[in-house]
Design a protein around this motif. Structure first.
Motif, short mmCIF file in Angstrom:
data_model
loop_
_atom_site.label_atom_id
_atom_site.label_comp_id
_atom_site.label_asym_id
_atom_site.label_seq_id
_atom_site.Cartn_x
_atom_site.Cartn_y
_atom_site.Cartn_z
N ASN A 5 0.86 -1.18 0.00
CA ASN A 5 0.00 0.00 0.00
C ASN A 5 0.90 1.23 0.00
OD1 ASN A 5 -2.01 1.87 0.24
ND2 ASN A 5 -2.78 1.16 2.21
N LYS A 6 1.38 1.60 -1.19
CA LYS A 6 2.31 2.71 -1.32
C LYS A 6 1.59 3.95 -1.84
CE LYS A 6 6.31 -0.27 -2.37
NZ LYS A 6 7.37 -0.56 -3.38
N THR A 7 2.22 5.10 -1.67
CA THR A 7 1.62 6.34 -2.13
C THR A 7 1.64 6.43 -3.66
OG1 THR A 7 3.69 7.60 -2.12
CG2 THR A 7 2.45 7.49 -0.05
N VAL A 8 0.76 7.27 -4.17
CA VAL A 8 0.75 7.53 -5.61
C VAL A 8 2.08 8.16 -6.02
CG1 VAL A 8 -0.36 8.83 -7.47
CG2 VAL A 8 -1.76 7.82 -5.65
N ALA A 9 2.62 9.04 -5.18
CA ALA A 9 3.88 9.70 -5.51
C ALA A 9 5.02 8.70 -5.66
CB ALA A 9 4.22 10.72 -4.43
N ASP A 10 5.00 7.63 -4.86
CA ASP A 10 6.05 6.60 -4.97
C ASP A 10 5.82 5.69 -6.16
OD1 ASP A 10 7.49 7.47 -2.78
OD2 ASP A 10 6.39 6.20 -1.37
N GLN A 11 4.57 5.33 -6.41
CA GLN A 11 4.29 4.37 -7.48
C GLN A 11 4.25 5.01 -8.86
OE1 GLN A 11 1.48 1.09 -6.76
NE2 GLN A 11 0.97 2.04 -4.82
N GLN A 12 3.70 6.23 -8.93
CA GLN A 12 3.56 6.90 -10.22
C GLN A 12 3.89 8.39 -10.07
OE1 GLN A 12 0.11 6.19 -12.60
NE2 GLN A 12 -0.12 4.09 -11.91
N PRO A 13 5.15 8.74 -9.88
CA PRO A 13 5.49 10.15 -9.67
C PRO A 13 5.06 11.06 -10.81
CG PRO A 13 7.46 8.79 -10.05
CD PRO A 13 6.33 7.86 -9.82
N ASP A 14 5.01 10.53 -12.03
CA ASP A 14 4.59 11.35 -13.17
C ASP A 14 3.11 11.72 -13.11
OD1 ASP A 14 7.16 11.18 -14.11
OD2 ASP A 14 6.74 9.60 -15.58
N ALA A 15 2.33 11.00 -12.31
CA ALA A 15 0.89 11.26 -12.24
C ALA A 15 0.56 12.49 -11.40
CB ALA A 15 0.16 10.05 -11.68
N ILE A 16 1.51 12.97 -10.61
CA ILE A 16 1.22 14.09 -9.71
C ILE A 16 0.89 15.35 -10.49
CG2 ILE A 16 2.13 15.54 -7.87
CD1 ILE A 16 1.43 12.63 -7.07
N ALA A 17 1.67 15.64 -11.53
CA ALA A 17 1.38 16.82 -12.35
C ALA A 17 0.03 16.68 -13.04
CB ALA A 17 2.49 17.03 -13.37
N GLU A 18 -0.30 15.48 -13.51
CA GLU A 18 -1.59 15.25 -14.15
C GLU A 18 -2.72 15.44 -13.15
OE1 GLU A 18 -1.34 11.31 -15.68
OE2 GLU A 18 0.23 11.77 -17.12
N ALA A 19 -2.51 14.98 -11.92
CA ALA A 19 -3.51 15.15 -10.87
C ALA A 19 -3.75 16.63 -10.56
CB ALA A 19 -3.09 14.40 -9.61
N ASN A 20 -2.67 17.39 -10.48
CA ASN A 20 -2.80 18.82 -10.19
C ASN A 20 -3.61 19.52 -11.28
OD1 ASN A 20 -1.24 18.51 -7.89
ND2 ASN A 20 0.66 19.12 -8.89
N ALA A 21 -3.35 19.18 -12.53
CA ALA A 21 -4.08 19.80 -13.63
C ALA A 21 -5.55 19.40 -13.61
CB ALA A 21 -3.44 19.41 -14.96
N PHE A 22 -5.83 18.12 -13.37
CA PHE A 22 -7.22 17.65 -13.35
C PHE A 22 -8.00 18.35 -12.24
CE2 PHE A 22 -10.52 14.76 -11.80
CZ PHE A 22 -11.24 14.52 -12.97
N CYS A 23 -7.37 18.56 -11.11
CA CYS A 23 -8.07 19.10 -9.94
C CYS A 23 -8.38 20.58 -10.05
CB CYS A 23 -7.27 18.81 -8.67
SG CYS A 23 -7.40 17.08 -8.14
#
Length: 463
Positions: free
Chosen positions: A14-32
């Motif tokens: 049960n790892k964080t999104v930042a650890d498993q998919q660091p590239d997704a953080i920028a996409e998450a920020n834009a979506f939000c």
């Protein structure tokens, strides 16, 4: 014999999104950014439905009319009593092979005005309120509040009221006792320190000029409301006015990784589900997004999932394509999209860490909700859990699974059981929330984005 490393690979991770998919953080920020705009524009179920309808129209959805011809790829929608949204994209396959349903709710805990709300007492005018949903009453005094709603006037016209959202607007509030005089209040149990009858909203203090009149401040407030909206006191009987926090959605934390706002429960799932529905093109299965009302008070009434409105819509879709709705329901799958409690280290005693769901570790699935011995839940079967986890893994979704806190502390329900009662396989999924049901809830942007990616994968899935 397996090595230690091979054995470790067998563990549930049960790892964080930042650890498993660091590239997704920028996409998450834009979506939000779009999600925050939705939150600010949709503080009531009526506003959420109206905003969603605008998005659907912009995406080319057409109003659904029973009996209309439907072809693969068509996009149709229906608004139920200005409070619920039903949107569908017709699939390539027959509806006899089932719908893919994403269902969330767009009502949130709040304060409603009582039928005769306006009164004056000792130099102040107030609105009496009746709380809606599971609020903690002590959280609502001493914050800025806004009025949102509609009034159906005596002449048959309807007027919309929104006061407290623009910078030039006044805001409202509920007072609390000062600490200097709060010794007796401090000795009370938390639920008793602020009671329902204390939740009176301050409206003003200026009287009319006539010193001989009674209720001079109440008359002053009525006069202002009449000038602004053409209403009289009698019109409150035919009004739906809600008291909600006046502040807007804001990034939380120096790293801006979270969003604080009113109404995450459950607009944090409603917006991603709606966006996934809007974006799907020519799906295999007919996709349906339902944004429903009244979940916070039991899902009853003509706009709740315990009524037939959503199932009538599905039946009419089936009728338009010559499909037996019973067969369609039996072949369908539903994601009951509602929030769950995020593990809170400040209140760790309320949670069981191994079975908690955590902010920042992805969207959460939960096989069952309810309370105590799994009461009031549909308890999804293993095959459905397997289907969903395989789908998420295949589409790179970071997910976690858990329960809502320690056993026998309380619990909570969702709309899942009402959908399952119609013979539709249903599982709960949603974003973990800190300070759930408070006026300022907090979620992780990464979790919001993973919810969206789940709904998008589910809409597009051909299994």
């Amino acid at each position: 014999m397996k090595t230690t490393q091979e054995l470790k690979e067998l563990l549930y991770k049960n790892k964080t999104v930042a650890d498993q998919q660091p590239d997704a953080i920028a996409e998450a920020n834009a979506f939000c950014e779009g999600y925050k705009a939705f939150l600010n524009a949709a503080k009531t179920e009526r506003e959420a439905a109206a905003y969603s309808e605008q998005l659907l129209k912009q995406a080319g959805y057409k109003p659904f009319v029973p009996g209309m011809a439907l072809n693969a790829g068509d996009k149709v929608y229906l608004i139920n009593r200005s409070k619920c949204v039903l949107a569908a994209t017709i699939g390539e396959r027959s509806m006899a092979e089932g719908f893919h349903l994403n269902i969330a709710h767009i009502d949130s805990p709040r304060l409603d005005l009582r039928p005769v709300p306006l009164f004056e007492k000792d130099g102040l005018a107030y609105f009496r309120t009746h709380y809606y949903g599971g609020i903690r009453k002590y959280q609502w005094p001493t914050i800025p509040l806004a009025l949102h709603g509609v009034v159906c006037r005596e002449d048959g016209t309807t007027v919309t009221i929104t006061i407290g959202e623009n910078d030039e607007d006044p805001v409202f509030t509920i007072t609390d006792l000062l600490p200097h005089l709060g010794r007796e209040q401090n000795q009370k149990k938390l639920p008793d320190a602020i009671t329902a009858e204390n939740l009176n909203v301050v409206l003003g203090s200026l009287p009319i000029a006539d010193t001989d009149a009674e209720n001079r401040i109440k008359l002053s407030i009525l006069g202002l409301l009449n000038e602004m909206y053409g209403i009289a006191e009698r019109d409150f009987v035919t009004a739906e006015i809600e008291i909600v926090p006046a502040f807007k959605a804001r990034d939380v934390g120096l790293d801006r990784s979270m969003i604080g706002a009113y109404g995450h429960d459950d607009r944090v799932d409603a917006y991603p589900a709606l966006m996934a529905e809007i974006e799907v093109q020519h799906p295999a299965h007919t996709t349906v997004c339902i944004l429903t009302d009244k979940e916070e008070v039991g899902s009853d009434g003509v706009t709740g999932m315990n009524s037939m409105y959503a199932y009538h819509f599905l039946q009419q879709l089936c009728a338009a394509t010559g499909v037996d709705s019973i067969a369609a329901f039996q072949a369908s799958k539903c994601l009951s999209a509602d929030v769950t409690a995020a593990y809170d280290p400040s209140f760790s005693e309320a949670f069981e860490p191994d079975n908690g769901t955590y902010a920042g570790r992805g969207v959460a699935i939960y096989k069952y909700t309810g309370a105590g011995g799994k009461s009031s839940t549909s308890d999804a079967n293993a095959e459905l859990v397997s289907y969903l986890t395989r789908l998420m893994n295949k589409n790179g979704v970071v997910w976690q699974i858990g329960e809502m806190g320690r056993l026998d502390l309380g619990g909570g329900g969702t709309i899942a059981k009402y959908v399952a009662n119609r013979d539709i396989d249903t599982i709960d999924i949603g974003v973990p929330v800190l300070a759930m049901h408070s006026p300022f809830e907090v979620v992780s942007k990464a979790d919001v984005y993973m919810a969206y990616r789940t709904f998008r994968a589910f809409c597009a899935d051909a299994e």
